[in-house]
Design an enzyme around this catalytic site. Structure first.
Site, PDB file in Angstrom:
ATOM      1  N   ASP A   4      -0.680   2.640  14.443  1.00  0.00           N
ATOM      2  CA  ASP A   4      -1.747   2.264  13.514  1.00  0.00           C
ATOM      3  C   ASP A   4      -1.827   3.443  12.551  1.00  0.00           C
ATOM      4  OD1 ASP A   4      -4.186   2.074  12.105  1.00  0.00           O
ATOM      5  OD2 ASP A   4      -4.997   0.772  13.660  1.00  0.00           O
ATOM      6  N   HIS A   5      -1.307   3.250  11.341  1.00  0.00           N
ATOM      7  CA  HIS A   5      -1.116   4.430  10.504  1.00  0.00           C
ATOM      8  C   HIS A   5      -2.443   5.075  10.094  1.00  0.00           C
ATOM      9  CE1 HIS A   5      -1.450   1.400   7.296  1.00  0.00           C
ATOM     10  NE2 HIS A   5      -1.928   2.377   6.571  1.00  0.00           N
TER      11      HIS A   5
ATOM     12  N   HIS B 145      -7.292  -1.267  12.170  1.00  0.00           N
ATOM     13  CA  HIS B 145      -7.666  -0.013  11.509  1.00  0.00           C
ATOM     14  C   HIS B 145      -9.164   0.291  11.618  1.00  0.00           C
ATOM     15  CE1 HIS B 145      -3.678  -0.362  10.028  1.00  0.00           C
ATOM     16  NE2 HIS B 145      -3.942  -1.244   9.091  1.00  0.00           N
TER      17      HIS B 145
END
Ligand code: NAD
Length: 484
Positions: free
Chosen positions: A177-178, A240
């Site tokens: 999950d950047h 996110h």
């Protein structure tokens, strides 16, 4: 002074889908920047594996062009680029068939870390895991990186977890999950757990509410058809925004170690109350200013998919009972701006009288643009004329506070890929976390699916549908302005 870069151990990294959009825009430029920084050195090999028929020379040329386009300032470093490209190799491979697998297995070396990045459609994740195992590449030390989306609901996420678990144990699976790789997101933990100043106030006694905004100014663009099968809830909230909420709300982990942090995040998700229908607003942008509306950008002209969600969440635990968390995200909003704002309560009693007004502190964590942290404090308005109060920001924009060199930190993909090689899972989602997040969002989506109501229209360039404003107004609160 630039921070010290410690090179990682030698590794072989296979990028499945190495010719795709994500590989060209993010993964390969990120690796190049880490090479320039001196973190990748020596005998490292990066192997693209995808369906396109091409040889290593053609692949290097493709990657060279990608780096020139997406590599940022470092792309101009010709000598380094030429050396980096030598690390690249390519295998034409079919994730669903037999082609290429024996070639790939023959290239992998056993005396080093082997990592496999699944940058392909999620429908291929299971095929890749199975074939890696079959061809002897799934040993205990190997690791796989799995891109989003991780399932589209609880059932599919569970099935995917089960499939991966047949061939890899949890310690080998890096669900990316950047958002967790962003500098400020990690700074959120440093601020909370590295200072004595905030943690005593970090609870419902002192925090009135929390706002999390992830606003994009662009629409769905060329990704319309992918997006239309997903929507803002699946694309942003379940992953996110949920991760941001967890980091804000979690109890202090005993150590900054993968399972200690992930255990605490999981407890937050499990303590979330179900979202009541009156506490969620979904929207879809209309056209305007010569820009097409959402429905003109997707195949289904009657699409009911949301490009905006606002909701009020409650965490039923000792720390947060009574403090709402308001989340909103959307496309085609007035600005591209993401932030978390911790809105503290008013001082219990104003000694300055009614004219001074009521004031409260706000801690803002800006994720983009201008990553930084700002603390709103109340002071006396300078000059004569009595005790009038104003709010001013104690601003710490990283680039200003740390100097441009120190603030030139790796982007999220750079950091996360290096963490994979280092074997550090702290910033990756564990399987049970992902499932718990789906278990919370699924009923909201199911409720929408059961209705035939369209999402509320909102004007492009606005702050979303008016009902999202009402979600706050009826609680006597208001959203912060969306501004960079
Ligand atoms: P893409 O369509 O641009 O690329 C797909 C890649 O998969 C290509 O290299 C293609 O050759 C390869 N491929 C397709 N079928 C194959 C097969 N049978 N065997 C071997 N290789 C095969 O996709 P993308 O946009 O790069 O996305 C890749 C993954 O990353 C997806 O899971 C996507 O959801 C995720 N993701 C993408 C982005 C983005 O910005 N592009 C952002 C976040 C997550």
């Amino acid at each position: 002074m630039a921070s010290r870069v410690i090179p990682v151990d030698p590794f072989d990294l296979v990028v499945f889908g190495g010719t795709g959009d994500l590989a060209r825009r993010k993964i390969l430029p990120a690796l190049f920047r880490r090479y320039v920084a001196g973190q990748i050195e020596g005998d490292v090999r990066l192997i693209g594996a995808a369906r396109s028929e091409m040889d290593a020379t053609a692949y290097r040329e493709m990657v060279r062009e990608a780096i020139l386009e997406f590599g940022g300032d470092e792309a101009g470093r010709k000598t380094e680029l030429a050396a980096f490209l030598k690390m690249l190799d390519y295998v034409t491979l079919d994730a669903k068939g037999t082609q290429g697998w024996a070639d790939l297995a023959a290239k992998m070396r056993t005396d080093r870390i082997c990592a496999f990045y699944f940058s392909v459609a999620p429908s291929l994740f299971g095929d890749l895991a199975k074939r890696l195992h079959k061809h002897g590449m799934a040993d205990d030390e190997s690791r796989i990186v799995v891109e989003k989306p991780f399932g589209r609901d609880l059932e599919t996420a569970r099935a995917l977890n089960r499939t991966l678990a047949r061939h890899f144990h949890e310690g080998q699976i890096y669900r990316i999950d950047h958002y967790l790789g962003k500098e400020t997101v990690q700074n959120l933990m440093a601020i909370r757990f590295g200072n004595v100043l905030f943690e005593p106030l970090w609870n419902s006694q002192y925090v009135d509410h929390i706002q999390i905004t992830v606003a994009e100014s662009v629409g769905v663009g060329g990704r319309g058809d992918y997006y239309d099968s997903s929507g803002a809830m699946r694309d942003m909230v379940q992953n996110h925004m949920m991760q941001l909420l967890c980091l804000i709300a979690m109890e202090p982990p005993a150590k900054f170690e993968p399972d200690a942090v992930r255990d605490e995040k999981l407890k937050v998700i499990r303590a979330l109350d179900p979202v009541e229908p009156e506490n969620v607003v979904r929207g879809q942008y209309e056209g305007g200013d010569a820009q097409p509306g959402y429905r003109a950008q997707v195949e289904n002209a009657d699409s009911l998919t949301e490009s905006f969600v606002a909701l009020k969440a409650h965490i039923s635990n000792w720390r947060w009972a009574g403090t709402p968390f308001y989340l909103r995200t959307g496309k085609r909003l007035k600005e591209r701006a993401s932030e978390i704002a911790v809105m503290f309560k008013d001082a219990p009693h104003s000694i300055f009288g009614a004219d001074a007004g009521r004031h409260h502190n706000i801690l803002t964590i800006r994720l983009q643009p201008n990553e930084g942290i700002e603390l709103g404090v109340t002071i006396k308005e300078p000059g004569p004329g009595g005790m009038r109060l104003i709010d001013v920001p104690l601003d710490m924009t990283f680039a200003e506070a740390l100097g441009p060199e120190e603030a030139d930190f790796p982007d999220a993909y750079e950091r996360l890929i290096m963490d994979v090689i280092r074997g550090n899972q702290t910033l990756f989602m564990r399987g049970d976390e992902v499932e718990a997040a789906w278990a919370w969002t699924d009923p909201v989506i199911a409720e929408w699916d059961a209705q035939s109501d369209a999402p509320l229209p909102y004007a492009s360039g606005s702050s979303g549908p008016d009902d999202a404003l009402m979600l706050m107004h009826r609680d006597g609160r208001r959203w912060r302005e969306i501004r960079p």
